[in-house]
Design a protein around this motif. Sequence first.
Motif, mmCIF file in Angstrom:
data_model
loop_
_atom_site.group_PDB
_atom_site.id
_atom_site.type_symbol
_atom_site.label_atom_id
_atom_site.label_comp_id
_atom_site.label_asym_id
_atom_site.label_seq_id
_atom_site.Cartn_x
_atom_site.Cartn_y
_atom_site.Cartn_z
ATOM 1 N N PHE A 153 15.648 -4.638 -5.313
ATOM 2 C CA PHE A 153 14.628 -4.905 -4.309
ATOM 3 C C PHE A 153 13.690 -3.712 -4.170
ATOM 4 N N LEU A 154 14.238 -2.505 -4.200
ATOM 5 C CA LEU A 154 13.406 -1.305 -4.115
ATOM 6 C C LEU A 154 12.468 -1.192 -5.321
ATOM 7 N N LYS A 155 12.915 -1.616 -6.479
ATOM 8 C CA LYS A 155 12.033 -1.638 -7.646
ATOM 9 C C LYS A 155 10.867 -2.595 -7.434
ATOM 10 N N ILE A 156 11.160 -3.768 -6.850
ATOM 11 C CA ILE A 156 10.107 -4.751 -6.574
ATOM 12 C C ILE A 156 9.110 -4.190 -5.558
ATOM 13 N N VAL A 157 9.632 -3.542 -4.511
ATOM 14 C CA VAL A 157 8.768 -2.950 -3.491
ATOM 15 C C VAL A 157 7.898 -1.858 -4.117
ATOM 16 N N HIS A 158 8.492 -1.005 -4.940
ATOM 17 C CA HIS A 158 7.761 0.086 -5.597
ATOM 18 C C HIS A 158 6.661 -0.482 -6.507
ATOM 19 N N LEU A 159 6.982 -1.498 -7.273
ATOM 20 C CA LEU A 159 5.998 -2.128 -8.152
ATOM 21 C C LEU A 159 4.861 -2.738 -7.339
ATOM 22 N N THR A 160 5.197 -3.400 -6.245
ATOM 23 C CA THR A 160 4.179 -4.002 -5.379
ATOM 24 C C THR A 160 3.270 -2.931 -4.785
ATOM 25 N N GLU A 161 3.849 -1.827 -4.326
ATOM 26 C CA GLU A 161 3.049 -0.728 -3.785
ATOM 27 C C GLU A 161 2.078 -0.193 -4.826
ATOM 28 N N ASN A 162 2.557 -0.020 -6.056
ATOM 29 C CA ASN A 162 1.688 0.483 -7.114
ATOM 30 C C ASN A 162 0.541 -0.473 -7.405
ATOM 31 N N ILE A 163 0.834 -1.753 -7.494
ATOM 32 C CA ILE A 163 -0.207 -2.735 -7.785
ATOM 33 C C ILE A 163 -1.244 -2.768 -6.669
ATOM 34 N N VAL A 164 -0.777 -2.806 -5.418
ATOM 35 C CA VAL A 164 -1.703 -2.847 -4.277
ATOM 36 C C VAL A 164 -2.547 -1.577 -4.232
ATOM 37 N N SER A 165 -1.941 -0.413 -4.457
ATOM 38 C CA SER A 165 -2.683 0.850 -4.442
ATOM 39 C C SER A 165 -3.746 0.878 -5.526
ATOM 40 N N LYS A 166 -3.434 0.376 -6.699
ATOM 41 C CA LYS A 166 -4.413 0.366 -7.784
ATOM 42 C C LYS A 166 -5.551 -0.606 -7.505
#
Length: 151
Positions: free
Chosen positions: A17-30
């Motif tokens: 779940f933390l990997k999914i959250v981290h990936l989502t944060e990266n996509i949104v930030s970009k």
Amino acid sequence: MREIINFLREAFRDKNFLKIVHLTENIVSKVLSLGIIIVVFICILDLIFILANYLFITGELGYFASTVFEVFGLFLNILIALELLENITVYLRKHILQLELVLTTALIAVARKIIIFDPKQYDKIDLMALGIAIICLSASYWLVRKSHEDK
């Protein structure tokens, strides 16, 4: 149905779940970074057109002097957008929110409001509120800088 439940159970385990959250944060930030870059370029084009209009097309004497604060506001809008981009970039690199950058951006935003402040449009209490905001943000910035120096 059982496969879907097993998939969801595996996806919601802490590590996954933390990997999914981290990936989502990266996509949104970009995506936000790209959006801010587009806004900065549009603001620069807008500023160029406004300056060209004031300087070359209207030709009225004293007209540019009356709108100089509006032009300063446009410059500061671009600076604020660049600061926001810097905030996002630092977050993408370090995955932390740097309070100094956030406070700097807030100081620039309030300073912009003070620079373009029209006393005819607002009450004096509004200017005092902006002054208090600057004092509080400056004190916060000083405290953050002081705490970083001590480390």
